[in-house]
Design a protein around this motif. Structure first.
Motif, mmCIF file in Angstrom:
data_model
loop_
_atom_site.group_PDB
_atom_site.id
_atom_site.type_symbol
_atom_site.label_atom_id
_atom_site.label_comp_id
_atom_site.label_asym_id
_atom_site.label_seq_id
_atom_site.Cartn_x
_atom_site.Cartn_y
_atom_site.Cartn_z
ATOM 1 N N GLU A 47 -25.552 19.667 43.993
ATOM 2 C CA GLU A 47 -26.388 20.573 43.425
ATOM 3 C C GLU A 47 -26.045 20.713 42.267
ATOM 4 N N VAL A 50 -24.284 19.509 38.694
ATOM 5 C CA VAL A 50 -25.109 19.425 38.192
ATOM 6 C C VAL A 50 -24.857 20.786 37.332
ATOM 7 N N ARG A 54 -25.062 20.836 33.279
ATOM 8 C CA ARG A 54 -25.172 21.361 32.043
ATOM 9 C C ARG A 54 -25.447 22.715 31.503
ATOM 10 N N GLU A 64 -30.478 12.788 33.717
ATOM 11 C CA GLU A 64 -30.486 12.499 35.005
ATOM 12 C C GLU A 64 -29.189 12.033 36.086
ATOM 13 N N VAL A 65 -29.321 13.072 37.375
ATOM 14 C CA VAL A 65 -27.758 12.506 38.177
ATOM 15 C C VAL A 65 -28.021 12.502 39.520
ATOM 16 N N PHE A 75 -24.140 9.302 35.599
ATOM 17 C CA PHE A 75 -25.040 10.383 34.901
ATOM 18 C C PHE A 75 -25.973 9.491 34.175
#
Length: 181
Positions: A47, A50, A54, A64-65, A75
């Motif tokens: 989390e 990511v 970003r 999206e991951v 990814f």
């Protein structure tokens, strides 16, 4: 030992288990998917990673991951342009750990991917000025790995004090301190 081997030799699938399933590869071209592996033994907080990526990657569209386990991540990008931009700007690191990105192609299985090659820009110093050409760069750096790009002008010359080359290096091997030319 032979007894175990003999017992295993008699094992067979039941009729229900022996049914073959045929899958067809999608007819579309390869999607904008990267598989990444963080080179660390400690577990990463996906989390947090990511959230940071970003802001750092600054892609035009969101991505999206998915966690694949063993510090591997998928990814999924909305556009190929965003994916290609990240590959062009690699190598990437996160929290001092190398992030190896691999472009997933149709039919490829993640567990079979070897995360051991990564592109790096290499500088070659000390060459005579007239030898700083694309051809010389391809010959020299082919000894390091697969040459992706030589930073040269339209006539094939590298203007500057060194030759600048992008090479896929095997990161499982120690770096060389130099080469004799």
């Amino acid at each position: 030992m032979e007894e175990i081997t003999d017992r295993c030799a008699t094992l067979k699938l039941s009729v229900r288990e022996d049914v073959e399933v045929t899958i067809h590869a999608p007819l579309t071209e390869d999607g904008p998917v990267l598989i990444g592996k963080f080179c660390t033994k400690s577990r990463i907080n996906l989390e947090f990673v990511v959230r940071v990526l970003r802001t750092v990657w600054r892609v035009e569209h969101d991505f999206e991951v998915s966690d694949l386990g063993e510090n591997k991540v998928m990814f999924l990008f909305q556009t190929k342009e965003d994916m290609e931009k990240l590959l062009l700007l690699s190598p990437w690191s996160f929290d001092k750990y190398l992030l190896i990105l691999h472009k997933l192609v149709c039919g490829e299985v993640v567990k079979d991917i070897k995360f051991n090659r990564l592109p790096f820009w290499v500088q070659i110093h000390g060459l005579p000025t007239m030898c700083q050409t694309k051809e010389v760069g391809m010959n020299i750096d082919a000894t390091l790995g697969e040459v992706e790009k030589v930073d040269a002008n339209g006539k094939g010359f590298c203007l500057g004090s060194f030759l600048h080359i992008r090479v896929l290096l095997d990161v499982s091997l120690p770096l060389c301190r130099g080469r004799k030319v």
